[in-house]
Design a protein around this motif. Structure first.
Motif, PDB file in Angstrom:
ATOM      1  N   ARG A   1      42.691  61.322  38.114  1.00  0.00           N
ATOM      2  CA  ARG A   1      42.985  60.228  36.745  1.00  0.00           C
ATOM      3  C   ARG A   1      41.715  60.014  36.385  1.00  0.00           C
ATOM      4  O   ARG A   1      41.476  59.025  35.136  1.00  0.00           O
ATOM      5  CB  ARG A   1      43.782  59.094  37.034  1.00  0.00           C
ATOM      6  N   ASP A   2      40.608  60.083  37.053  1.00  0.00           N
ATOM      7  CA  ASP A   2      39.325  59.207  36.749  1.00  0.00           C
ATOM      8  C   ASP A   2      39.611  58.028  36.671  1.00  0.00           C
ATOM      9  O   ASP A   2      39.030  57.549  35.698  1.00  0.00           O
ATOM     10  CB  ASP A   2      38.734  59.948  35.295  1.00  0.00           C
ATOM     11  N   ALA A   3      40.388  57.237  37.440  1.00  0.00           N
ATOM     12  CA  ALA A   3      40.596  55.926  37.399  1.00  0.00           C
ATOM     13  C   ALA A   3      39.667  55.120  38.731  1.00  0.00           C
ATOM     14  O   ALA A   3      40.299  55.685  39.781  1.00  0.00           O
ATOM     15  CB  ALA A   3      42.039  55.495  37.443  1.00  0.00           C
ATOM     16  N   LEU A   4      38.839  54.482  38.405  1.00  0.00           N
ATOM     17  CA  LEU A   4      38.207  53.757  39.623  1.00  0.00           C
ATOM     18  C   LEU A   4      38.455  52.189  39.461  1.00  0.00           C
ATOM     19  O   LEU A   4      37.823  51.710  38.540  1.00  0.00           O
ATOM     20  CB  LEU A   4      36.558  54.133  39.720  1.00  0.00           C
ATOM     21  N   TYR A   5      39.099  51.699  40.363  1.00  0.00           N
ATOM     22  CA  TYR A   5      39.345  50.475  40.565  1.00  0.00           C
ATOM     23  C   TYR A   5      38.375  49.809  41.633  1.00  0.00           C
ATOM     24  O   TYR A   5      38.122  50.352  42.439  1.00  0.00           O
ATOM     25  CB  TYR A   5      40.647  50.008  40.953  1.00  0.00           C
ATOM     26  N   ALA A   6      37.819  48.647  41.113  1.00  0.00           N
ATOM     27  CA  ALA A   6      36.774  48.138  41.991  1.00  0.00           C
ATOM     28  C   ALA A   6      36.858  46.533  42.067  1.00  0.00           C
ATOM     29  O   ALA A   6      37.194  45.830  40.981  1.00  0.00           O
ATOM     30  CB  ALA A   6      35.246  48.523  41.571  1.00  0.00           C
ATOM     31  N   ALA A   7      36.057  46.021  43.062  1.00  0.00           N
ATOM     32  CA  ALA A   7      36.151  44.606  43.095  1.00  0.00           C
ATOM     33  C   ALA A   7      35.294  44.016  44.331  1.00  0.00           C
ATOM     34  O   ALA A   7      35.149  44.774  45.244  1.00  0.00           O
ATOM     35  CB  ALA A   7      37.348  43.945  43.794  1.00  0.00           C
ATOM     36  N   ALA A   8      34.528  42.776  43.966  1.00  0.00           N
ATOM     37  CA  ALA A   8      33.813  42.324  44.926  1.00  0.00           C
ATOM     38  C   ALA A   8      34.251  40.875  45.182  1.00  0.00           C
ATOM     39  O   ALA A   8      34.746  40.147  44.060  1.00  0.00           O
ATOM     40  CB  ALA A   8      32.414  42.231  44.817  1.00  0.00           C
ATOM     41  N   LEU A   9      34.295  40.337  46.195  1.00  0.00           N
ATOM     42  CA  LEU A   9      34.651  38.932  46.501  1.00  0.00           C
ATOM     43  C   LEU A   9      34.035  37.768  45.635  1.00  0.00           C
ATOM     44  O   LEU A   9      32.761  37.412  45.435  1.00  0.00           O
ATOM     45  CB  LEU A   9      34.392  38.525  48.045  1.00  0.00           C
ATOM     46  N   GLY A  10      34.805  37.239  44.707  1.00  0.00           N
ATOM     47  CA  GLY A  10      34.121  36.387  43.802  1.00  0.00           C
ATOM     48  C   GLY A  10      33.761  36.786  42.404  1.00  0.00           C
ATOM     49  O   GLY A  10      33.321  35.889  41.569  1.00  0.00           O
ATOM     50  N   GLU A  11      33.927  37.987  42.348  1.00  0.00           N
ATOM     51  CA  GLU A  11      33.341  38.769  41.185  1.00  0.00           C
ATOM     52  C   GLU A  11      34.371  39.209  40.216  1.00  0.00           C
ATOM     53  O   GLU A  11      33.875  39.791  39.146  1.00  0.00           O
ATOM     54  CB  GLU A  11      32.120  39.677  41.290  1.00  0.00           C
TER      55      GLU A  11
END
Length: 254
Positions: free
Chosen positions: A120-130
């Motif tokens: 799907r070329d779907a990249l979910y990303a997260a960093a704490l507090g960001e």
């Protein structure tokens, strides 16, 4: 390089490897103890992720579905928690709904996370507090709504009345095979929540839980507690993740 950037690069490399095997009749084995199938793609991706991530952060512990757990991770300050391919059955069947799930955990809490769906070329990303993103665009989980209007990602056994305090609420039910993808879809706001009541492997949900939290939702165990990762036995007590209806769901559970 920040941990999140490291995970993003590693996930894209993993996707390039997995796509070589996708719809190409990869070799498949059944794991012992009824733990489901594993393919040569899972193992190849796992080897590459472990080599790349441990080379970049040799002081981090390692927990992966496809690596024997030696418990040395519990003596480290940070750990990688990885599912090389979450949704292996979907991968084998030719569905697009499988994902690479990568997290960095510190003091039992995810601090960086990626869920990547290569087809799907779907990249979910997260960093704490960001905050959380999908392909660089900020995510926001669904706001409050009545349970009767909600659509939840979950399996059929979840709607057994024994799980609910006063009967099964009238939500709509749908399904995706990858737990990591279900969590990412909740963070994206495409669904109102996801539920799993079975003991849940950490590698399936560590990354997705942070992505939900950073999108303004809430991801907890089924008893409403914040999940703690890097446990001696790497499972948590189910997961309930949602936007504004999270507390409604927890209150309705038996």
């Amino acid at each position: 390089m920040r941990d999140l950037d490291l995970l993003i690069d590693a996930a894209r490399t993993a996707g390039d490897i997995a796509k070589r095997y996708f719809n190409a009749a990869p070799e498949v084995w059944e794991k012992s103890g009824g733990q489901g199938p594993v393919t040569e793609a899972d193992l190849h991706v796992n080897r590459q992720l472990e080599a790349d991530l441990q080379a970049a952060r040799p002081d981090y512990g390692w927990l992966s579905e496809e690596t024997e757990d030696g418990k040395a991770r519990q003596k480290t300050d940070r750990q990688f928690i990885v599912d090389p391919i979450d949704g292996t059955r979907a991968f084998i069947e030719g569905s697009r709904d499988w994902a690479h799930s990568l997290a960095v955990v510190e003091n039992g809490r995810p601090v960086a996370a990626v869920v990547y769906l290569p087809i799907r070329d779907a990249l979910y990303a997260a960093a704490l507090g960001e905050g959380a993103t999908l392909n660089g665009v900020t995510l926001t989980a669904q706001s409050d709504k009545p349970m009767s209007d909600a659509t939840l990602l979950t399996t059929k056994p979840t709607v057994d009345p024994k799980h609910w305090r006063a009967g099964v609420p009238p939500f709509k039910r749908t399904f995706r095979s990858s737990l990591a993808f279900r969590l990412a879809l909740v963070a994206e706001g495409r669904f109102d929540g996801m539920l799993t009541f079975r003991p849940t492997w950490e590698w399936d949900v560590a990354a997705g839980a942070l992505i939900v939290d950073e999108a303004g939702g809430k991801a907890t165990t089924k008893d409403g507690h914040a999940p703690q990762f890097n446990n001696d036995h790497p499972q948590i007590n189910g997961m309930v993740a949602a936007g504004g209806i999270h507390d409604q769901i927890i209150a309705a559970l038996a």
